[in-house]
Design a protein around this motif. Structure first.
Motif, short mmCIF file in Angstrom:
data_model
loop_
_atom_site.label_atom_id
_atom_site.label_comp_id
_atom_site.label_asym_id
_atom_site.label_seq_id
_atom_site.Cartn_x
_atom_site.Cartn_y
_atom_site.Cartn_z
N GLY A 62 4.21 -26.21 -43.38
CA GLY A 62 5.21 -27.02 -42.71
C GLY A 62 4.95 -26.96 -41.22
N LYS A 63 5.96 -27.28 -40.45
CA LYS A 63 5.84 -27.19 -39.00
C LYS A 63 7.19 -26.84 -38.42
CE LYS A 63 6.28 -32.23 -38.64
NZ LYS A 63 5.66 -33.47 -38.16
N GLN A 64 7.17 -26.34 -37.21
CA GLN A 64 8.39 -25.94 -36.55
C GLN A 64 8.90 -27.07 -35.68
OE1 GLN A 64 8.01 -22.41 -34.21
NE2 GLN A 64 10.19 -22.27 -33.72
N GLN A 65 10.14 -27.45 -35.90
CA GLN A 65 10.75 -28.50 -35.09
C GLN A 65 11.30 -27.90 -33.81
OE1 GLN A 65 13.65 -30.05 -37.85
NE2 GLN A 65 12.21 -31.51 -38.72
N ASP A 66 11.24 -28.67 -32.75
CA ASP A 66 11.70 -28.17 -31.45
C ASP A 66 13.20 -27.92 -31.44
OD1 ASP A 66 9.12 -28.28 -30.52
OD2 ASP A 66 9.32 -30.32 -29.71
N VAL A 67 13.95 -28.74 -32.20
CA VAL A 67 15.40 -28.61 -32.20
C VAL A 67 15.81 -27.39 -33.04
CG1 VAL A 67 17.59 -29.75 -32.72
CG2 VAL A 67 15.59 -31.09 -31.97
N MET A 68 16.50 -26.45 -32.43
CA MET A 68 17.04 -25.27 -33.11
C MET A 68 15.94 -24.41 -33.77
SD MET A 68 20.28 -25.54 -32.50
CE MET A 68 20.98 -24.34 -33.63
N ARG A 69 14.70 -24.63 -33.42
CA ARG A 69 13.58 -23.85 -33.95
C ARG A 69 13.60 -23.81 -35.48
NH1 ARG A 69 13.52 -18.56 -32.79
NH2 ARG A 69 11.25 -18.46 -32.88
N GLU A 70 13.93 -24.92 -36.09
CA GLU A 70 13.95 -25.00 -37.55
C GLU A 70 12.55 -25.29 -38.08
OE1 GLU A 70 16.33 -24.40 -39.69
OE2 GLU A 70 17.73 -23.82 -38.10
N TYR A 71 12.30 -24.81 -39.30
CA TYR A 71 11.03 -25.05 -39.96
C TYR A 71 11.23 -26.09 -41.06
CZ TYR A 71 9.07 -20.90 -37.71
OH TYR A 71 8.62 -19.98 -36.78
N THR A 72 10.27 -26.96 -41.19
CA THR A 72 10.39 -28.02 -42.21
C THR A 72 10.10 -27.50 -43.61
OG1 THR A 72 8.08 -28.65 -41.88
CG2 THR A 72 9.74 -29.80 -40.56
#
Length: 551
Positions: A331-341
């Motif tokens: 997956g990848k880490q989203q910038d918003v709230m450091r969430e992972y996909t």
């Protein structure tokens, strides 16, 4: 020495002291007589200084009274080795006590063994022990007592209770340690590396207890062993006792077997070729087996295990048991709230072949077959990168919270990317439990002490008959309170030991290489690698982190 003679008898076993009082020039000194006898070699046997003194005193009396009667007494004798025996209170050990001889003989091994038999030491005798004890006498001073163990009983060994032997492996065990299926025992369908069983398949057998081994004590008494107990079978979901064999557990449904905490269960298994927009999300009460990939944005939730014979990409998988992904997760880490996909959450263990950009939460341990990178991990156990028996995988650029050892082949990356490993959460949980327990224990200890003082006060007074029942009830409550206090005291010690064991298990091991940029933390204690290391171990000892190379 005028008027004094010393002599051996014909066999040179006894020494006689003869004194003629009418030939004495002065009163005799017993010590001087003893030293004179030693100078002439009579001390090769036992010389009784008290007998010498008594003889000299008698001769001195005759000398003063002008009595010419000669004095003749035996004051020495050749003493052979004295042998005594002692048996312990439980009759499980026998000891020989040897007194070093004065010019006498030392018995041989066979003589000591015969004497031991007469002293009721009949079994467990060791010739080597007796010989070693006799060897000590060779250089011992005459009269010295030497004690040593010569016989040991054999304690009885109670029989082993019945044991449970799974006839099928857990899915996670099979992935980590592949095993050949036994078709004579269970009808399996080989789905990649995953085991499923059909209904009525044999999944577990209870092996009978053993009779144990009888023992004996040194007196020769037989000590009877206790036969092992039949432990009850605990049945999980999807299993039942066989109609033909009370020691055999069979599956009642087709599904995935799992043996945990002495309970065999067979989860009803949902099997699908893949999870994608065509199949929709999966929410199942049992186990889920996916013979394919889990595609982007798909969700799997299961009360049992989730097994993916493929790849999971930017998916969410939650399991009440274990999660097994035979290929990998990405997956990848989203910038918003450091969430992972891509998110994996299991109450049990998690196994993936490789992971990148994954948020991993597991109640037990995490095992990654090859590589873990750019992931966030919270493990209730340890983290192993590679095969458990010889971890050779890579881990870098991750944030890891672990409650057990972190072991990998290569730790960190040559680029120096940050790898953070934190052992604090588990220790803080233990400390919180310990603090709460100590506070509760302090209160109960205080109450028990106060109640005991009251009962002691009542015991020193005359209690009216009308209150005897209440007093008896109060004493019984105090007894229960004391029992509870004792149990809590032992649990407090266990918590303290658990805390120490946790600190001992907090360690990072690199079986191949460790690069710079790796940090390890336990509350306010930190360690960071500033250079490259070959095989290395970083462990927590004496309230600080310690690095040491692995040779």
């Amino acid at each position: 020495m005028k008027g004094v003679q010393f002599s051996f008898d014909e066999n040179r076993n006894n020494v006689t002291l003869s004194i003629a009082p009418d030939q004495l020039e002065q009163e005799l000194n017993a010590q001087a007589v003893y030293e004179a006898m030693c100078e002439q070699g009579f001390n090769e046997v036992y010389l009784s200084q008290s007998a010498i003194k008594a003889t000299c005193d008698k001769a001195n009396h005759f000398f003063k009274t002008k009595d010419t009667t000669s004095v003749m007494e035996q004051v020495g004798e050749r003493r052979h080795c004295e042998v005594e025996f002692r048996i312990s209170e439980d009759n499980m050990t026998g000891y020989a006590i040897l007194t070093a001889p004065h010019g006498g003989q030392i018995p041989d091994v066979s003589q000591v063994l015969r004497l031991a038999q007469k002293a009721n030491i009949r079994r467990g005798l060791g010739k080597k022990r007796v010989k070693a004890l006799l060897n000590q006498l060779q250089d011992a001073e005459p009269g010295k007592r030497i004690e040593g163990l010569i016989a040991k009983g054999l304690p009885p060994r109670d029989g082993r209770s019945s044991r449970q032997r799974p006839l099928v492996p857990n899915a996670l065990d099979r992935v980590l340690r592949p095993q050949q299926s036994n078709e004579k025992k269970v009808d399996m369908r080989n789905l990649g590396e995953i085991v499923c069983v059909k209904a009525h398949a044999e999944v577990l057998r209870r092996e009978p207890p053993t009779k144990g081994r009888s023992g004996f004590d040194v007196r020769g008494n037989k000590l009877v062993s206790k036969e092992g107990d039949w432990m009850p079978l605990k049945l999980g979901n999807g299993t039942a006792i066989s109609d033909n064999d009370e020691n055999l557990v069979v599956s009642t449904i087709a599904g995935m077997p799992k043996y945990q905490d002495l309970i065999m269960q067979v989860d009803d298994t949902f099997i699908c070729p893949g999870v994608n927009v065509g199949t929709g999300h999966v929410n199942y009460e049992g186990s889920v087996l996916v013979n394919g990939d889990v595609t982007e944005n798909m969700i799997i939730k299961a009360k049992g295990d989730v097994t993916v014979n493929g790849f999971a990409e930017s998916a969410t998988i939650e399991a009440g048991g274990d999660i097994i992904i035979t290929e990998g997760a990405m997956g990848k880490q989203q910038d918003v709230m450091r969430e992972y996909t891509c998110q994996l959450k299991a109450e049990g263990s998690i196994y993936i072949q490789h992971g990148q950009g994954v948020d991993i939460i597991c109640g037990s341990g995490l095992n990654v077959g090859r590589q873990l990178a750019h992931c966030r991990v919270s493990s209730g156990g340890g983290v192993t990168i590679g095969r458990p028996e010889n971890p050779q995988g890579n881990i870098f650029a991750c944030e890891v919270s672990s409650q057990g050892p972190v072991i990998a082949g290569t730790v960190g990356a040559i680029s120096g990317s940050t790898l953070r490993i934190d052992f604090s959460p588990g220790l803080n949980q233990l400390q919180a439990r310990k603090d709460f327990f100590e506070e509760l224990l302090k209160q109960i200890r205080s109450n028990a002490s106060r109640h005991k003082e009251k009962i002691d006060l009542i015991n020193n007074r005359v209690v009216p008959k009308s209150l005897l029942d209440k007093v008896t009830e109060a004493k019984e409550m105090l007894r229960h309170e004391t029992t509870l206090l004792s149990w809590m005291e032992s649990k407090s010690v266990e918590l303290m030991e658990a805390k120490q064991q946790y600190q001992d298990s907090a360690r990072l091991i690199a079986t191949k290489k460790m690069y710079s940029g790796v940090s390890v933390k336990l509350n306010n204690r930190n360690w960071r690698s500033e250079r490259e290391y070959e095989r290395a171990k970083v462990s927590y000892d004496m309230h600080q982190w310690k690095y040491e190379p692995i040779t």
